[in-house]
Scaffold this active site. Sequence first.
Site, PDB file in Angstrom:
ATOM      1  N   THR A 140      -2.388  49.817  40.360  1.00  0.00           N
ATOM      2  CA  THR A 140      -2.575  48.444  40.817  1.00  0.00           C
ATOM      3  C   THR A 140      -2.212  47.444  39.713  1.00  0.00           C
ATOM      4  O   THR A 140      -2.293  47.766  38.530  1.00  0.00           O
ATOM      5  CB  THR A 140      -4.066  48.257  41.218  1.00  0.00           C
ATOM      6  OG1 THR A 140      -4.360  46.880  41.292  1.00  0.00           O
ATOM      7  CG2 THR A 140      -5.011  48.857  40.195  1.00  0.00           C
ATOM      8  N   ASP A 141      -1.902  46.214  40.130  1.00  0.00           N
ATOM      9  CA  ASP A 141      -1.655  45.155  39.142  1.00  0.00           C
ATOM     10  C   ASP A 141      -2.959  44.731  38.457  1.00  0.00           C
ATOM     11  O   ASP A 141      -2.934  44.063  37.419  1.00  0.00           O
ATOM     12  CB  ASP A 141      -0.958  43.941  39.792  1.00  0.00           C
ATOM     13  CG  ASP A 141      -1.731  43.320  40.953  1.00  0.00           C
ATOM     14  OD1 ASP A 141      -2.791  43.857  41.334  1.00  0.00           O
ATOM     15  OD2 ASP A 141      -1.264  42.292  41.492  1.00  0.00           O
ATOM     16  N   GLU A 142      -4.110  45.139  39.042  1.00  0.00           N
ATOM     17  CA  GLU A 142      -5.389  44.667  38.503  1.00  0.00           C
ATOM     18  C   GLU A 142      -5.685  45.213  37.103  1.00  0.00           C
ATOM     19  O   GLU A 142      -6.528  44.676  36.401  1.00  0.00           O
ATOM     20  CB  GLU A 142      -6.523  45.017  39.477  1.00  0.00           C
ATOM     21  CG  GLU A 142      -6.242  44.443  40.850  1.00  0.00           C
ATOM     22  CD  GLU A 142      -7.418  44.465  41.815  1.00  0.00           C
ATOM     23  OE1 GLU A 142      -8.568  44.515  41.380  1.00  0.00           O
ATOM     24  OE2 GLU A 142      -7.146  44.433  43.031  1.00  0.00           O
ATOM     25  N   TYR A 165     -13.587  48.891  39.042  1.00  0.00           N
ATOM     26  CA  TYR A 165     -12.440  49.459  39.759  1.00  0.00           C
ATOM     27  C   TYR A 165     -11.199  49.450  38.868  1.00  0.00           C
ATOM     28  O   TYR A 165     -10.553  50.484  38.660  1.00  0.00           O
ATOM     29  CB  TYR A 165     -12.166  48.678  41.051  1.00  0.00           C
ATOM     30  CG  TYR A 165     -10.792  48.942  41.636  1.00  0.00           C
ATOM     31  CD1 TYR A 165     -10.460  50.194  42.150  1.00  0.00           C
ATOM     32  CD2 TYR A 165      -9.813  47.934  41.670  1.00  0.00           C
ATOM     33  CE1 TYR A 165      -9.194  50.445  42.679  1.00  0.00           C
ATOM     34  CE2 TYR A 165      -8.552  48.188  42.202  1.00  0.00           C
ATOM     35  CZ  TYR A 165      -8.242  49.439  42.703  1.00  0.00           C
ATOM     36  OH  TYR A 165      -6.985  49.689  43.217  1.00  0.00           O
ATOM     37  N   LYS A 169      -8.977  52.551  37.231  1.00  0.00           N
ATOM     38  CA  LYS A 169      -7.555  52.757  37.492  1.00  0.00           C
ATOM     39  C   LYS A 169      -6.774  52.746  36.170  1.00  0.00           C
ATOM     40  O   LYS A 169      -5.849  53.534  35.978  1.00  0.00           O
ATOM     41  CB  LYS A 169      -7.009  51.670  38.426  1.00  0.00           C
ATOM     42  CG  LYS A 169      -7.499  51.740  39.850  1.00  0.00           C
ATOM     43  CD  LYS A 169      -7.124  53.008  40.593  1.00  0.00           C
ATOM     44  CE  LYS A 169      -5.648  53.142  40.879  1.00  0.00           C
ATOM     45  NZ  LYS A 169      -5.361  54.345  41.714  1.00  0.00           N
TER      46      LYS A 169
HETATM   47  P1  NAD Z   1      -8.324  53.476  50.704  1.00  0.00           P
HETATM   48  O1  NAD Z   1      -9.699  53.280  50.166  1.00  0.00           O
HETATM   49  O2  NAD Z   1      -7.974  52.931  52.024  1.00  0.00           O
HETATM   50  O3  NAD Z   1      -8.002  55.039  50.758  1.00  0.00           O
HETATM   51  C1  NAD Z   1      -8.337  55.937  49.724  1.00  0.00           C
HETATM   52  C2  NAD Z   1      -8.261  57.356  50.283  1.00  0.00           C
HETATM   53  O4  NAD Z   1      -8.555  58.276  49.217  1.00  0.00           O
HETATM   54  C3  NAD Z   1      -9.300  57.622  51.390  1.00  0.00           C
HETATM   55  O5  NAD Z   1      -8.689  58.313  52.454  1.00  0.00           O
HETATM   56  C4  NAD Z   1     -10.347  58.491  50.694  1.00  0.00           C
HETATM   57  O6  NAD Z   1     -11.001  59.386  51.578  1.00  0.00           O
HETATM   58  C5  NAD Z   1      -9.490  59.231  49.664  1.00  0.00           C
HETATM   59  N1  NAD Z   1     -10.266  59.680  48.498  1.00  0.00           N
HETATM   60  C6  NAD Z   1     -11.078  58.934  47.712  1.00  0.00           C
HETATM   61  N2  NAD Z   1     -11.610  59.711  46.741  1.00  0.00           N
HETATM   62  C7  NAD Z   1     -11.115  60.962  46.926  1.00  0.00           C
HETATM   63  C8  NAD Z   1     -11.273  62.188  46.240  1.00  0.00           C
HETATM   64  N3  NAD Z   1     -12.091  62.290  45.189  1.00  0.00           N
HETATM   65  N4  NAD Z   1     -10.605  63.275  46.678  1.00  0.00           N
HETATM   66  C9  NAD Z   1      -9.777  63.197  47.761  1.00  0.00           C
HETATM   67  N5  NAD Z   1      -9.609  62.066  48.461  1.00  0.00           N
HETATM   68  C10 NAD Z   1     -10.251  60.955  48.038  1.00  0.00           C
HETATM   69  O7  NAD Z   1      -7.365  52.942  49.553  1.00  0.00           O
HETATM   70  P2  NAD Z   1      -5.908  52.317  49.649  1.00  0.00           P
HETATM   71  O8  NAD Z   1      -6.028  50.866  49.766  1.00  0.00           O
HETATM   72  O9  NAD Z   1      -5.103  53.100  50.614  1.00  0.00           O
HETATM   73  O10 NAD Z   1      -5.380  52.611  48.162  1.00  0.00           O
HETATM   74  C11 NAD Z   1      -4.657  53.800  47.858  1.00  0.00           C
HETATM   75  C12 NAD Z   1      -4.234  53.768  46.400  1.00  0.00           C
HETATM   76  O11 NAD Z   1      -3.440  52.617  46.165  1.00  0.00           O
HETATM   77  C13 NAD Z   1      -5.395  53.673  45.427  1.00  0.00           C
HETATM   78  O12 NAD Z   1      -5.095  54.480  44.320  1.00  0.00           O
HETATM   79  C14 NAD Z   1      -5.432  52.207  45.029  1.00  0.00           C
HETATM   80  O13 NAD Z   1      -5.968  52.044  43.740  1.00  0.00           O
HETATM   81  C15 NAD Z   1      -3.964  51.865  45.069  1.00  0.00           C
HETATM   82  N6  NAD Z   1      -3.632  50.456  45.331  1.00  0.00           N
HETATM   83  C16 NAD Z   1      -4.158  49.812  46.417  1.00  0.00           C
HETATM   84  C17 NAD Z   1      -3.795  48.493  46.678  1.00  0.00           C
HETATM   85  C18 NAD Z   1      -4.327  47.764  47.893  1.00  0.00           C
HETATM   86  O14 NAD Z   1      -4.086  46.561  48.022  1.00  0.00           O
HETATM   87  N7  NAD Z   1      -5.036  48.412  48.801  1.00  0.00           N
HETATM   88  C19 NAD Z   1      -2.914  47.835  45.816  1.00  0.00           C
HETATM   89  C20 NAD Z   1      -2.385  48.525  44.715  1.00  0.00           C
HETATM   90  C21 NAD Z   1      -2.751  49.841  44.491  1.00  0.00           C
HETATM   91  P1  TYD Z   2      -9.887  42.129  48.238  1.00  0.00           P
HETATM   92  O1  TYD Z   2      -9.230  42.264  49.567  1.00  0.00           O
HETATM   93  O2  TYD Z   2     -11.249  42.733  48.066  1.00  0.00           O
HETATM   94  O3  TYD Z   2      -8.849  42.704  47.158  1.00  0.00           O
HETATM   95  P2  TYD Z   2      -8.897  42.625  45.531  1.00  0.00           P
HETATM   96  O4  TYD Z   2     -10.244  42.249  45.090  1.00  0.00           O
HETATM   97  O5  TYD Z   2      -8.528  44.014  45.146  1.00  0.00           O
HETATM   98  O6  TYD Z   2      -7.847  41.622  45.155  1.00  0.00           O
HETATM   99  O7  TYD Z   2      -9.984  40.589  47.881  1.00  0.00           O
HETATM  100  C1  TYD Z   2      -8.845  39.750  47.820  1.00  0.00           C
HETATM  101  C2  TYD Z   2      -9.306  38.398  47.335  1.00  0.00           C
HETATM  102  O8  TYD Z   2     -10.136  37.816  48.341  1.00  0.00           O
HETATM  103  C3  TYD Z   2     -10.165  38.455  46.089  1.00  0.00           C
HETATM  104  O9  TYD Z   2      -9.849  37.334  45.277  1.00  0.00           O
HETATM  105  C4  TYD Z   2     -11.583  38.347  46.601  1.00  0.00           C
HETATM  106  C5  TYD Z   2     -11.441  37.511  47.834  1.00  0.00           C
HETATM  107  N1  TYD Z   2     -12.400  37.798  48.941  1.00  0.00           N
HETATM  108  C6  TYD Z   2     -13.096  36.724  49.525  1.00  0.00           C
HETATM  109  O10 TYD Z   2     -12.969  35.573  49.119  1.00  0.00           O
HETATM  110  N2  TYD Z   2     -13.935  37.012  50.561  1.00  0.00           N
HETATM  111  C7  TYD Z   2     -14.135  38.280  51.020  1.00  0.00           C
HETATM  112  O11 TYD Z   2     -14.952  38.488  51.962  1.00  0.00           O
HETATM  113  C8  TYD Z   2     -13.388  39.352  50.422  1.00  0.00           C
HETATM  114  C9  TYD Z   2     -13.560  40.773  50.898  1.00  0.00           C
HETATM  115  C10 TYD Z   2     -12.522  39.048  49.378  1.00  0.00           C
END
Ligand code: NAD
Ligand code: TYD
Length: 370
Positions: A140-142, A165, A169
């Site tokens: 992630t960019d975070e 988080y 990561k």
């Molecule tokens: P999500 O929470 O929707 O899915 C995560 C999946 O991983 C779930 O199916 C969960 O059951 C599985 N999981 C968790 N712990 C596990 C373990 N110990 N063993 C096996 N399976 C496990 O998450 P997502 O949004 O799909 O994110 C996927 C990846 O992308 C993550 O690594 C996250 O850090 C990264 N990412 C997400 C975003 C975003 O905006 N959602 C952005 C950048 C990077």
């Molecule tokens: P989120 O979807 O949780 O992603 P991330 O924290 O990984 O960026 O949140 C996106 C942005 O929205 C973040 O700045 C927090 C804000 N946010 C709200 O303002 N209200 C909400 O109910 C949620 C879930 C997030």
Amino acid sequence: MSKKRKIKHILVTGGCGFIGSNFIHYLFEKSDFRGTVVNVDKLTYAGNPENLHDIALRYGNKRYFYKKTDISDHTSMQGIFEKYPIDTVIHFAAESHVDRSIFGPSDFIQSNILGTFTLLEVVRKAWAGKKHVLFHHISTDEVYGSLGDTGHFQETTAYNPRSPYSASKAASDHLVKAYFHTYSLPITLSNCSNNYGPCQFPEKLIPLLTLNAWKGKPLPIYGDGQNIRDWLYVEDHCSAIWTIIHQGQSGETYNIGGDCEMTNLQVVEKICETLETLYPLKTNLHVKLLKSKIQNYKDLITFVADRPGHDRRYAIDFKKIRTELKWEPRVNFDSGLEKTIQWYLKNEEWINNIISGEYRNWIEKNYRTR
Ligand code: NAD
Ligand code: TYD
């Protein structure tokens, strides 16, 4: 640009989650991939095999194999490598929600750090002496921290994670890079901005606020709503990963972004406007039933207490993947958001199942024998 890698047997971790399940759909439906996929997922609250029901029906036990496993289970993960000739790992599995990491960091340390460590150990041993293999780590960019009003994260930006988080990561990113330098494990990494699209668990901003607005519930915005995120439609993330695993250089990191910086308030206003166009408030039965006095979805916006340590701004410079690998995001925010909102409103059963935990019964019924 380097020659394309040949990929035949992919292990996806976390394939039942939001991005992982979209990626598996992408592989079978939008790419020229003809090999096999093994999906390993522990099924946390965010993992839902219903996301892949159609894929399981069509390709199950032929080109698609699913195993319920925790990546931290060394023996089980080793078994996967003994059974399948995996040449590419795409590691999505992680705890992914910042708010949850603030209230309970322990699962984040366990899955994101120790889970990644276990997986790396298994892979390193299984692939000893093997060529043409690749471990791709999804990040992630975070991990880069929080920006002021100007500037962008580059691949060379120093890590400065500020939530449990992002710290977990960051730790996993460092481990992956260490395995490249120390053990010559072929790896690539990608650090991506905020994704949105179908099948995202409705705790993240876009699905949560879409569903709240639809039901006439308050739309909580943390702090002053001026925090900025860069948004990318999930299918564009999938195509970026597909590009990197074919053409990326081993040992390299690629930033992935959408060129779409918006304040949270702007995002929420856009959700309200899109809903109004697709499903005007006047015709919304949920809102009517509440006998609500609101005139506009935007009237539901409610500013609430800020998230502790809330990062102010994320912005991604993705020049490297754009110039070296010729990848571009294709879906603009307006059309991506419209597709996303339409998907959520057409999939009420999916939402009810995932929120109520009902899908766990579905898992029992459908997956007991797998
Ligand atoms: P999500 O929470 O929707 O899915 C995560 C999946 O991983 C779930 O199916 C969960 O059951 C599985 N999981 C968790 N712990 C596990 C373990 N110990 N063993 C096996 N399976 C496990 O998450 P997502 O949004 O799909 O994110 C996927 C990846 O992308 C993550 O690594 C996250 O850090 C990264 N990412 C997400 C975003 C975003 O905006 N959602 C952005 C950048 C990077
Ligand atoms: P989120 O979807 O949780 O992603 P991330 O924290 O990984 O960026 O949140 C996106 C942005 O929205 C973040 O700045 C927090 C804000 N946010 C709200 O303002 N209200 C909400 O109910 C949620 C879930 C997030």
